[in-house]
Design a protein around this motif. Sequence first.
Motif, PDB file in Angstrom:
ATOM      1  N   GLU A  18       0.833  -1.207   0.000  1.00 54.44           N
ATOM      2  CA  GLU A  18       0.000   0.000   0.000  1.00 54.44           C
ATOM      3  C   GLU A  18       0.869   1.259   0.000  1.00 54.44           C
ATOM      4  O   GLU A  18       0.554   2.236  -0.677  1.00 54.44           O
ATOM      5  CB  GLU A  18      -0.934   0.013   1.214  1.00 54.44           C
ATOM      6  N   GLY A  22       1.092   4.212  -2.809  1.00 57.53           N
ATOM      7  CA  GLY A  22       0.663   5.537  -2.376  1.00 57.53           C
ATOM      8  C   GLY A  22      -0.728   5.557  -1.781  1.00 57.53           C
ATOM      9  O   GLY A  22      -1.354   6.606  -1.679  1.00 57.53           O
ATOM     10  N   LYS A  23      -1.231   4.391  -1.368  1.00 58.85           N
ATOM     11  CA  LYS A  23      -2.587   4.286  -0.834  1.00 58.85           C
ATOM     12  C   LYS A  23      -2.638   4.200   0.692  1.00 58.85           C
ATOM     13  O   LYS A  23      -3.718   4.203   1.268  1.00 58.85           O
ATOM     14  CB  LYS A  23      -3.281   3.048  -1.407  1.00 58.85           C
ATOM     15  N   LYS A  25      -2.612   5.246   4.450  1.00 55.36           N
ATOM     16  CA  LYS A  25      -2.926   6.448   5.214  1.00 55.36           C
ATOM     17  C   LYS A  25      -2.765   6.164   6.704  1.00 55.36           C
ATOM     18  O   LYS A  25      -3.007   5.045   7.157  1.00 55.36           O
ATOM     19  CB  LYS A  25      -4.358   6.883   4.926  1.00 55.36           C
ATOM     20  N   SER A  26      -2.390   7.191   7.446  1.00 55.64           N
ATOM     21  CA  SER A  26      -2.256   7.057   8.897  1.00 55.64           C
ATOM     22  C   SER A  26      -3.627   7.222   9.541  1.00 55.64           C
ATOM     23  O   SER A  26      -4.623   7.462   8.859  1.00 55.64           O
ATOM     24  CB  SER A  26      -1.281   8.121   9.427  1.00 55.64           C
ATOM     25  N   LYS A  31      -1.248  10.920   4.241  1.00 50.04           N
ATOM     26  CA  LYS A  31      -0.553   9.902   3.471  1.00 50.04           C
ATOM     27  C   LYS A  31       0.755   9.526   4.172  1.00 50.04           C
ATOM     28  O   LYS A  31       1.494  10.387   4.644  1.00 50.04           O
ATOM     29  CB  LYS A  31      -0.240  10.414   2.072  1.00 50.04           C
ATOM     30  N   THR A  33       4.549   8.184   4.173  1.00 49.34           N
ATOM     31  CA  THR A  33       5.680   8.124   3.249  1.00 49.34           C
ATOM     32  C   THR A  33       6.869   7.401   3.866  1.00 49.34           C
ATOM     33  O   THR A  33       7.814   7.062   3.159  1.00 49.34           O
ATOM     34  CB  THR A  33       6.115   9.538   2.826  1.00 49.34           C
TER      35      THR A  33
END
Length: 57
Positions: A18, A22-23, A25-26, A31, A33
């Motif tokens: 994921e 780039g999918k 999420k916290s 997003k 990284t």
Amino acid sequence: MAKYSKKASEKVEETMHELKEGKLKSGSGAKVTSKKQAVAIGLSEARKAGAKVPEKK
């Protein structure tokens, strides 16, 4: 080094995919990284799923 279950390893592998797509999420919706953060999210999800994962420090 801590020993993780196969289920935990699979969860971490999913979150890394994921991250690369780039999918990921916290919790706040931002997003992700960082690879370290992705691993932490994977281990957290594994804990919730009942996998054998050492306690959080």
